[in-house]
Scaffold this active site. Structure first.
Site, PDB file in Angstrom:
ATOM      1  N   HIS A 198      -4.443   0.463   7.526  1.00 20.87           N
ATOM      2  CA  HIS A 198      -3.414   1.779   8.056  1.00 20.87           C
ATOM      3  C   HIS A 198      -3.791   2.515   7.397  1.00 20.87           C
ATOM      4  CE1 HIS A 198       1.030   0.999   8.233  1.00 20.87           C
ATOM      5  NE2 HIS A 198       0.877   1.817   6.362  1.00 20.87           N
ATOM      6  N   GLU A 199      -3.803   2.715   5.310  1.00 20.17           N
ATOM      7  CA  GLU A 199      -3.923   3.754   4.187  1.00 20.17           C
ATOM      8  C   GLU A 199      -4.941   4.579   4.733  1.00 20.17           C
ATOM      9  OE1 GLU A 199      -1.243   3.641   2.893  1.00 20.17           O
ATOM     10  OE2 GLU A 199      -1.415   1.027   2.588  1.00 20.17           O
ATOM     11  N   CYS A 225       5.387  -0.551   8.284  1.00 16.64           N
ATOM     12  CA  CYS A 225       5.276   0.610   6.815  1.00 16.64           C
ATOM     13  C   CYS A 225       6.370   1.460   5.919  1.00 16.64           C
ATOM     14  CB  CYS A 225       4.739   1.946   7.947  1.00 16.64           C
ATOM     15  SG  CYS A 225       4.211   3.512   6.725  1.00 16.64           S
ATOM     16  N   LEU A 226       6.115   1.961   5.046  1.00 17.57           N
ATOM     17  CA  LEU A 226       7.191   2.312   3.584  1.00 17.57           C
ATOM     18  C   LEU A 226       7.956   3.317   4.454  1.00 17.57           C
ATOM     19  CD1 LEU A 226       5.427   1.583   0.276  1.00 17.57           C
ATOM     20  CD2 LEU A 226       7.247   0.235   1.342  1.00 17.57           C
ATOM     21  N   GLN A 285       2.739  10.332   2.075  1.00 13.20           N
ATOM     22  CA  GLN A 285       3.760   9.087   1.747  1.00 13.20           C
ATOM     23  C   GLN A 285       4.322   9.615   0.851  1.00 13.20           C
ATOM     24  OE1 GLN A 285       2.279   4.834   2.492  1.00 13.20           O
ATOM     25  NE2 GLN A 285       4.011   5.421   3.550  1.00 13.20           N
ATOM     26  N   GLY A 295       0.807  -1.209  -0.144  1.00 13.33           N
ATOM     27  CA  GLY A 295       0.396   0.102   0.451  1.00 13.33           C
ATOM     28  C   GLY A 295       0.499   1.073   0.029  1.00 13.33           C
ATOM     29  N   HIS A 331      -2.988   7.023   7.321  1.00 17.11           N
ATOM     30  CA  HIS A 331      -2.105   8.285   6.759  1.00 17.11           C
ATOM     31  C   HIS A 331      -2.823   9.145   6.616  1.00 17.11           C
ATOM     32  CE1 HIS A 331       1.916   5.968   6.374  1.00 17.11           C
ATOM     33  NE2 HIS A 331       1.303   4.862   6.180  1.00 17.11           N
TER      34      HIS A 331
HETATM   35  O1  GNR Z   1       3.325  -2.451   2.391  1.00 11.38           O
HETATM   36  C1  GNR Z   1       3.480  -2.605   4.115  1.00 11.38           C
HETATM   37  N1  GNR Z   1       2.368  -3.624   4.554  1.00 11.38           N
HETATM   38  C2  GNR Z   1       1.750  -3.877   5.720  1.00 11.38           C
HETATM   39  C3  GNR Z   1       1.519  -4.751   6.345  1.00 11.38           C
HETATM   40  C4  GNR Z   1       0.679  -4.500   7.245  1.00 11.38           C
HETATM   41  C5  GNR Z   1      -0.157  -3.890   7.336  1.00 11.38           C
HETATM   42  C6  GNR Z   1      -0.546  -2.370   6.026  1.00 11.38           C
HETATM   43  C7  GNR Z   1       1.159  -2.132   5.711  1.00 11.38           C
HETATM   44  S1  GNR Z   1       0.987  -1.137   4.421  1.00 11.38           S
HETATM   45  C8  GNR Z   1       2.526  -1.058   4.418  1.00 11.38           C
HETATM   46  C9  GNR Z   1       2.951  -0.330   3.422  1.00 11.38           C
HETATM   47  C10 GNR Z   1       2.363   1.328   3.869  1.00 11.38           C
HETATM   48  O2  GNR Z   1       3.288   1.343   4.292  1.00 11.38           O
HETATM   49  N2  GNR Z   1       1.644   1.824   3.634  1.00 11.38           N
HETATM   50  O3  GNR Z   1       0.904   2.907   3.216  1.00 11.38           O
HETATM   51 NI    NI Z   2       2.300   2.661   5.415  1.00 15.71          NI
END
Ligand code: GNR
Ligand code: NI
Length: 181
Positions: A145-146, A103-104, A61, A56, A149
């Site tokens: 999670h997205e 998270c990236l 980001q 994601g 953000h």
């Molecule tokens: O790559 C990602 N892996 C992930 C693993 C578990 C729950 C959420 C994620 S999202 C993350 C990529 C990211 O930072 N998205 O904002």
């Molecule tokens: Ni993230």
């Protein structure tokens, strides 16, 4: 050459890390007048996410203060790109699930996060059509999670202050060491 990821025509964008203020701000809803800009950014967002690699990527980001994100869980190593414009959680389950997240924007940092086990999310696609997704498992965590953000929330905000500060300090230290070679 074969590749599991699509031949993304886009360009990789730099991914922001804390304490960049863009990661902590709220985003503005995507309106009809923003669609052209959003559509132009999508190839770069997918290219950035696939290259990372990640499942994601939310607009803030990569420094864009608009309410959209891309995801691809690559089921069976097959691309399944999804564009989430103005995504909203419209229902959550009463039961919770624990899952390790990364998270990236917090490279190398992982922790168990507790969230509603199932969610329904309403969003628009790149053509402006409205969709509803019912999700559980990894997809449910990724959607939440997205959307976090887009509200300036990082996964570490779901942890105790102690664990959050530990991960943020570890990231800062690793980045200092990386910069020092
Ligand atoms: O790559 C990602 N892996 C992930 C693993 C578990 C729950 C959420 C994620 S999202 C993350 C990529 C990211 O930072 N998205 O904002
Ligand atoms: Ni993230």
């Amino acid at each position: 050459m074969t590749s599991a990821t699509p031949a993304a025509p886009g360009t990789k964008l730099p991914i922001l890390m804390p304490p960049h203020p863009m990661l902590r701000g709220r985003t503005r809803r995507v309106g009809p007048a923003d669609m052209e800009q959003v559509r132009a950014l999508l190839p770069d967002m997918f290219a950035t996410m696939y290259a990372a690699p990640g499942i994601g990527l939310a607009a803030p980001q990569v420094g864009v203060g608009l309410r959209f994100a891309v995801i691809d869980l690559m089921p069976n190593e097959t691309p399944a790109p999804v564009v989430l414009i103005n995504p909203e959680v419209i229902r959550v389950s009463e039961d919770w699930a624990v899952r390790e997240e990364g998270c990236l924007s917090l490279p190398g940092q992982y922790a168990d996060v507790t969230r509603p086990a199932r969610v329904a999310v309403r969003h628009q696609d790149a053509n402006g059509a409205t969709h509803e997704i019912e999700a559980e498992g990894l997809l449910a965590a990724c959607l939440q999670h997205e959307i976090d953000h887009l509200d300036g929330v990082l996964f570490v905000d779901h942890l105790s202050a102690l664990k959050r500060n530990m991960l943020l300090r570890k990231l800062a230290k690793e980045r200092r060491q990386m910069a020092a070679g």
